[in-house]
Design an enzyme around this catalytic site. Structure first.
Site, PDB file in Angstrom:
ATOM      1  N   MET A  50     -26.143 -89.864   1.063  1.00  0.00           N
ATOM      2  CA  MET A  50     -25.471 -90.292  -0.160  1.00  0.00           C
ATOM      3  C   MET A  50     -25.238 -91.794  -0.205  1.00  0.00           C
ATOM      4  O   MET A  50     -25.369 -92.422  -1.263  1.00  0.00           O
ATOM      5  CB  MET A  50     -24.133 -89.562  -0.316  1.00  0.00           C
ATOM      6  N   ARG A  70     -41.115 -85.264 -30.155  1.00  0.00           N
ATOM      7  CA  ARG A  70     -39.681 -85.354 -29.856  1.00  0.00           C
ATOM      8  C   ARG A  70     -38.949 -85.485 -31.202  1.00  0.00           C
ATOM      9  O   ARG A  70     -39.089 -84.629 -32.059  1.00  0.00           O
ATOM     10  CB  ARG A  70     -39.399 -86.535 -28.926  1.00  0.00           C
ATOM     11  N   LYS A 121     -31.689-100.146 -24.027  1.00  0.00           N
ATOM     12  CA  LYS A 121     -31.016 -98.871 -23.786  1.00  0.00           C
ATOM     13  C   LYS A 121     -30.774 -98.674 -22.297  1.00  0.00           C
ATOM     14  O   LYS A 121     -31.359 -99.358 -21.453  1.00  0.00           O
ATOM     15  CB  LYS A 121     -31.862 -97.722 -24.348  1.00  0.00           C
ATOM     16  N   TYR A 154     -29.707 -86.460   8.698  1.00  0.00           N
ATOM     17  CA  TYR A 154     -29.541 -85.013   8.548  1.00  0.00           C
ATOM     18  C   TYR A 154     -30.837 -84.254   8.788  1.00  0.00           C
ATOM     19  O   TYR A 154     -31.906 -84.642   8.307  1.00  0.00           O
ATOM     20  CB  TYR A 154     -29.041 -84.683   7.138  1.00  0.00           C
TER      21      TYR A 154
END
Length: 386
Positions: free
Chosen positions: A318, A136, A38, A270
């Protein structure tokens, strides 16, 4: 200059996939093994890793989404294939036509897959899931007799064939957790209900990777190997991959995009959360959170550059982040290794998990599609069926 072919790459060692599958099979020698592929093979590439797993003896592949299963079929896989995450209105008919085992946890799903089977004139392969305690998906034990009876009726009609009864552990990666025995007891009762109703599935299965490694009493007919196929430990409590003869499959690396000298007191990235303490060399690694590098690894993520472990300096952006090389030197194009098997002294996915307060699963799975996968030791196609 040691260069990579592109900005960055994730090298996928298919020989390690095969070796891991063989090691996992050896721990459950009387059970069949499902390789779970998966989320595009936990970020490693479902088609190629699934093929390698088949070559090493995996008799099943498993996916979460129907689309993942169909992609495997489109790539030529013809072996046993299971898909377990369904919502109302899903592509049941295509699953029936492509011989995909589908998981059913409730009457609505049984009705939908039975209707699809009748519509295309074929028998659906259905695996019934019981919730033994994970909370679940899965049928609650109180509702299990009703689901089993309905499935047996659909089977008698010829709409479906119940091929499996299964469940999933909540805490198998915490050895000794009391929920383990409790779940096994619920599963035993669910199996008894199924047998009394006349069901005779091909496989009963409950074990995921940690249960495969540590709970032989849970192996039953089939074990589902997920993260273990990719050589990542299920949890710190269970040790490191080498403890089980497993080898990490993915190596993530990038070519340095900039190397420059800066004075002391120079802010980095940043917010200037990192400031150089003196004259130093800064190297720019062209990977960022758009590539799946966790932003919360800012200031903590480990990287091998110029032969030494470094730590991300300042915030991860990013597309890029910076490492401070101190008094060491490097050149543009030199390789920065974020994680790999550890053979060259590089960090592993587990090291990144520890640095970011998460699990190794997330580290490898989140590496995005901007990072090309390069497959090592890929064999000529010898067929994907089993």
């Amino acid at each position: 200059m040691n260069q990579t072919a592109t900005r960055a790459r994730a090298a996928i060692d298919l020989a390690a996939v095969r070796s891991n599958v063989r090691a996992l099979r050896a721990r459950a020698p009387r059970a069949e093994l499902m390789a779970v592929v998966k989320s595009d093979g936990y970020g490693h590439g479902a088609v190629r890793c699934g093929r390698a797993a088949r070559e090493a003896g995996a008799t099943w592949l498993g996916t979460a989404l129907p689309e993942e299963a169909f992609a495997l079929r489109a790539a030529g896989d013809t072996g046993r294939l299971m898909c377990w995450l369904w919502t109302p209105g899903g592509p049941w008919r295509q699953a029936v036509e492509e011989d995909v085992d589908v998981s059913v946890s409730a009457l609505w799903a049984l009705r939908e897959v039975s209707d699809a089977a009748r519509a295309c004139g074929r028998t659906a392969r259905v695996q019934l899931k019981v919730d033994t305690g994970l909370g679940r998906s899965g049928c609650q034990p109180a509702d299990w007799p009703e689901l089993v009876a309905a499935a047996r009726a659909a089977e008698a009609e010829g709409a479906i064939r119940v091929t499996g009864v299964w469940s999933h552990f909540a805490c198998a990666d915490e050895p000794g957790h009391p929920s383990i025995d409790a779940q096994l007891a619920v599963f035993a009762e669910a199996r008894a209900v199924a047998e009394r109703a006349g069901l005779d599935p091909e496989v009963y299965h409950h074990a995921n990777t940690p249960a495969l490694l540590s709970l032989p009493q849970a192996h039953f007919d089939l074990v589902r190997a997920g993260i273990g196929v990719y050589g990542v430990s299920p949890s710190p409590e269970m040790g490191v991959p080498e403890d089980y003869g497993l080898r990490p499959v993915m190596t993530l690396e990038a070519s340095l995009a900039s190397v420059k000298q800066v004075p002391g007191g120079h802010g980095v990235s940043y917010g200037h959360h990192y400031t150089t303490s003196g004259d130093t060399t800064l190297a720019l690694v062209p990977l960022g959170y758009a590539d799946g590098i966790p932003r919360h690894a800012s200031g903590s993520g480990p990287v091998l550059v110029a032969g030494k472990w470094r730590t991300v300096a300042g915030r991860i952006a990013m597309d890029q982040f910076v490492v401070d090389l101190g008094g060491d030197s490097a050149q543009v194009g030199d390789v920065a290794v974020l994680f790999g098997p550890g053979d060259r002294g590089e960090p592993t996915a587990e090291d990144w998990a520890r640095a970011t307060g998460t699990i190794g699963y997330e580290i490898v799975t989140r590496i995005g599609t901007r990072v090309p996968r390069v497959y090592l030791d890929e064999r000529a196609d010898t067929g994907s069926g089993t």
